[in-house]
Design an enzyme around this catalytic site. Structure first.
Site, mmCIF file in Angstrom:
data_model
loop_
_atom_site.group_PDB
_atom_site.id
_atom_site.type_symbol
_atom_site.label_atom_id
_atom_site.label_comp_id
_atom_site.label_asym_id
_atom_site.label_seq_id
_atom_site.Cartn_x
_atom_site.Cartn_y
_atom_site.Cartn_z
ATOM 1 N N ASP A 108 -18.307 2.679 -7.277
ATOM 2 C CA ASP A 108 -17.094 3.234 -6.719
ATOM 3 C C ASP A 108 -16.448 4.764 -6.624
ATOM 4 O O ASP A 108 -16.203 5.329 -7.924
ATOM 5 C CB ASP A 108 -15.338 2.619 -7.173
ATOM 6 C CG ASP A 108 -14.331 3.302 -6.234
ATOM 7 O OD1 ASP A 108 -14.546 3.848 -5.473
ATOM 8 O OD2 ASP A 108 -12.827 2.994 -6.733
ATOM 9 N N HIS A 138 -15.944 1.053 -3.706
ATOM 10 C CA HIS A 138 -13.696 0.852 -3.340
ATOM 11 C C HIS A 138 -14.165 -0.866 -3.229
ATOM 12 O O HIS A 138 -12.816 -0.844 -2.892
ATOM 13 C CB HIS A 138 -13.401 2.385 -2.761
ATOM 14 C CG HIS A 138 -12.600 2.504 -2.533
ATOM 15 N ND1 HIS A 138 -12.437 2.727 -3.789
ATOM 16 C CD2 HIS A 138 -11.529 2.446 -1.857
ATOM 17 C CE1 HIS A 138 -10.892 3.331 -3.703
ATOM 18 N NE2 HIS A 138 -10.341 3.209 -2.150
ATOM 19 N N SER A 168 -6.574 1.088 -4.496
ATOM 20 C CA SER A 168 -6.790 2.241 -3.441
ATOM 21 C C SER A 168 -4.978 2.911 -3.709
ATOM 22 O O SER A 168 -4.648 2.891 -5.619
ATOM 23 C CB SER A 168 -6.831 2.693 -2.470
ATOM 24 O OG SER A 168 -7.912 3.532 -2.821
ATOM 25 N N TYR A 217 0.611 -1.021 -0.209
ATOM 26 C CA TYR A 217 -0.017 0.400 0.223
ATOM 27 C C TYR A 217 1.106 0.848 -0.069
ATOM 28 O O TYR A 217 0.901 1.950 -0.830
ATOM 29 C CB TYR A 217 -0.639 -0.116 1.006
ATOM 30 C CG TYR A 217 -2.220 1.037 0.943
ATOM 31 C CD1 TYR A 217 -3.151 0.923 0.103
ATOM 32 C CD2 TYR A 217 -1.817 2.176 1.463
ATOM 33 C CE1 TYR A 217 -4.000 2.135 0.529
ATOM 34 C CE2 TYR A 217 -2.878 3.252 1.973
ATOM 35 C CZ TYR A 217 -3.759 2.950 1.347
ATOM 36 O OH TYR A 217 -5.122 3.778 1.324
#
Length: 695
Positions: free
Chosen positions: A630, A667, A547, A467
């Site tokens: 999303d 999402h 993301s 991430y």
């Protein structure tokens, strides 16, 4: 399936795909004297007929490809079996009742229950599975009033971040007529006969893509219409600020937090409104890069968690009478994960090399004892009220399913309250933590999980997940859908990249704005380490992230495509020049910077996944995943990225470059079935492109 059959399958899937034709338009933007082409700007219109036809055409190609993989159904059944066990949340005590969530196993949504006492018979408060035909309506908020007589329930449809609030009479478990719409970035904070909440004005144009501005705070009184709600706070002069509000346990204070991330500020201001008052007074008026969060009030004073002059955070007491500050828990070498007040004790959790440590302090900050945890993992919870004599917390790790513990404050002892009924043996799996060097020599931690008996011979199918952003830490956590993958000889690797909060604010700062390349270097170094140490090889390595992690995967694919066989960029921020133009994207400027700034534009343009796809590039087998609802990272990011990837590399790459667009999801997957279907497709795509068979 034999090795020969697997080879035939792989060869069959490797045939050049006939990608849908995507119309290119002559659209050019100029940034600081540099002209940038944006040929797929039309895909940003999520409501157009042309975009809808494009989505359908792309999905037709993708699902026809996936449906040719003969073991895809087997994977889904294996995942379903692994996931099918009762899953509970830690209970919350309010009055005579204990409230908790439970999913029987394969329910699309967890059901909210309550029971009298620890051993009472559970009764259903609300079952979200009955609220929509496809099970995609989620319960997002459940906030009980002080006496427990009423509750605010928030609902989201189809995976959207938009919420609708309703009010339930907790004596009869029936809904009142109250309805509050267009709620986003909000909780429900009770005070007396009503509650505070935050909302945006009804959006003009697309509700799923329109820019969200002018965040407002309202107070809703039970039994009235939303049109009668009292506007408590707004700041139209600064439309890209968040205004969120909470109340103290005694309801004597409303606490307003104001952030200005759209202007690159990473912190917040803090204001209080005493019950019966008409004007907010500041505790911290200026918005800087320092963060402040009220834990609770002590009379007119406040316990506040902050990272002001403390990158690892500390707890301070704000003395209202003198407007002075007193240290309660000083900064430690380990980052403070969070602090809460329960049973007149201060519970604080810290992170030691990405593993939880929990301690109990007096309200004045005197250490009383450590809460002993089962091992290297993640503990969360420890919440409660002033008069509680115990708290609940949940502990988990990669090979330790979430287990709920009850901690008795007087005896200072923990006991298992509820453990999961899983069908596998956790002791059959192993997790090790390694520290590998990044490009600049920084040591980066990573967790590596596999089934015992794994051989480091370079042949193991491996998923590397990352991430690296927004001060978010990737902590050890259990996933039931990971077990079947490990049983197939797979290895799961979770890298704790810079940009997160693993080592406090300094770690975060090393991976943001002008230093974002550090995050990509950390991830690339993880891949090189895994290959060097023979956990896997480039031919058996898949990378995954969602993301901000989708941005990560897209960026490293451009920079080092030869390192990876398969890539899964999910719901990614792919257009780094225009992300702030949609919904709450402006909120990310504090982490990324903005193309409006000349220096930041240069850095963003240099790594933006959309703008750095190489003509004729040899890319790994790629399956982009996104969803039509999303409204956090709008699917236009993935649409434009997929179109550009197919146009520039579709003919040169021997690997499939596909996009999978879920419907009625956001999402994240909007229900259990969709989550399992998506994960089954990911494993199937990965194994097929590695020439492997799921047995």
């Amino acid at each position: 399936m034999s090795t020969i059959a697997a080879s035939m399958l792989t060869n069959g899937l490797a045939q050049k795909l006939d990608y849908p034709s995507t119309n290119r338009v002559d659209h050019i933007d100029e940034y600081h004297g540099i002209k940038v082409s944006d040929p797929y700007r039309w895909l940003e219109d999520d409501r157009s007929k042309e975009t809808g036809e494009w989505v359908k055409a792309q999905n037709d190609v993708t699902f026809k490809y996936l449906d040719k993989i003969p073991f895809k159904k087997k994977i889904f059944l294996d995942l379903e079996k692994a996931y099918n066990y009762p899953k509970y949340s830690a209970p919350r005590k309010k009055g005579d009742y204990y409230y908790f969530y439970k999913n029987d196993g394969l329910q699309n949504q967890a059901v909210l229950y309550r029971q009298k006492g620890e051993n009472g018979a559970p009764e259903t408060v609300i079952d979200p599975n009955k609220l929509s035909a496809d099970g995609t309506t989620r319960l997002t908020v459940f906030s009980l009033s002080k006496e427990g007589n009423h509750a605010v329930l928030g609902f989201s449809q189809g995976g959207s971040d938009w919420q609708e609030y309703q009010v339930m009479d907790m004596k009869t478990l029936t809904m009142l007529a109250d309805k509050v719409e267009w709620v986003k970035i909000s909780g429900a904070a009770w005070q007396g006969d009503g509650f505070y909440y935050s909302r945006y004005p009804k959006p003009e144009g697309s509700a799923l893509a329109a820019k969200n501005e002018n965040h407002q705070v309202y107070f809703h009184k039970i039994g009235t219409k939303q049109s009668e709600d009292k506007l408590i706070f707004e700041d139209p002069a600064n439309p890209q600020r968040f205004h969120t509000i909470g109340t103290t346990e005694d309801e004597q204070f409303a606490v307003l937090s104001v952030s200005d991330r759209g202007k690159g500020k990473d912190g917040n201001g803090l204001w209080i409104l005493k019950k019966g008052g008409t004007k907010f007074t500041p505790i911290k008026e200026e918005i800087t890069d320092f963060q402040y969060g009220v834990i609770e009030n002590i009379g007119d004073d406040f316990l506040i968690e902050t990272n002001e002059d403390a990158p690892n955070s500390k707890v301070m007491r704000y003395v209202a009478a003198s407007k002075s500050w007193k240290t309660v828990l000083p900064e430690k070498p380990e980052p403070l994960l969070g602090a809460g007040l329960a049973g007149n004790k201060l519970f604080a959790s810290y992170s030691k090399d990405v593993s939880s440590r929990a301690y109990v302090y007096s309200i004045d900050g005197a250490l009383e004892n450590e809460v002993k945890l089962p091992g290297l993992g993640t503990a969360s919870g420890f919440g409660g009220e002033r008069e509680d004599s115990f708290v609940f917390y949940t502990y988990t790790s990669f090979n330790y399913p979430p287990t709920i513990f009850k901690y008795d404050i007087a005896s200072k002892k923990s006991a298992v309250f509820r453990e999961p009924e899983v069908s596998f043996k956790p002791e059959d799996y192993e997790t090790e933590q390694v520290f590998y060097p990044s490009k600049d020599g920084t040591k980066i931690p990573a967790f590596i999980t596999y089934k015992k008996g794994m051989k480091r011979d370079g042949s193991n199918p491996t998923i590397l997940y990352g991430y690296g952003g927004f001060n978010i830490s990737l902590t050890p956590a259990f996933s039931p859908t990971r077990i079947p993958f490990l049983d197939q000889g797979g290895i799961y690797v979770q890298a704790n990249l810079r940009g997160g909060s693993e080592y406090g604010e300094k770690w975060h700062e090393q991976g943001m704005k002008l230093k974002k390349q550090n995050v990509f270097d950390d991830f690339i170094a993880a891949a090189e380490f895994l290959i060097k140490e023979k956990y896997t090889s480039a031919a058996k390595l898949a990378i995954q992230g969602g993301s901000n992690g989708g941005l990560l995967v897209g960026a490293v694919m451009n920079q080092r495509p030869e390192l990876f066989k398969v890539a899964f960029p999910a719901v990614g921020v792919m257009d780094m020049l225009r992300f702030h133009k949609f919904t709450i994207g402006w909120n990310w400027i504090a982490d990324y910077g903005s193309s409006d700034n000349a220096e930041e534009f240069k850095v963003l343009y240099a790594y933006s996944p959309l703008h750095n796809i190489k003509e004729g590039g040899k890319y790994p087998a790629t399956m982009i995943t996104t969803a039509d609802h999303d409204d956090r990272v709008v699917p236009a990011h993935s649409f434009k990225y997929a179109a550009e990837l197919q146009a520039k590399a579709g003919k040169s790459s021997d690997n499939p470059l596909l996009i999978r667009i879920d419907t009625n999801s956001g999402h994240g997957a909007s229900n259990t079935k969709k989550a399992l279907e998506t994960q089954a497709d990911i494993y199937a795509f990965m194994f097929a492109n590695m020439g492997l068979v799921w047995k």
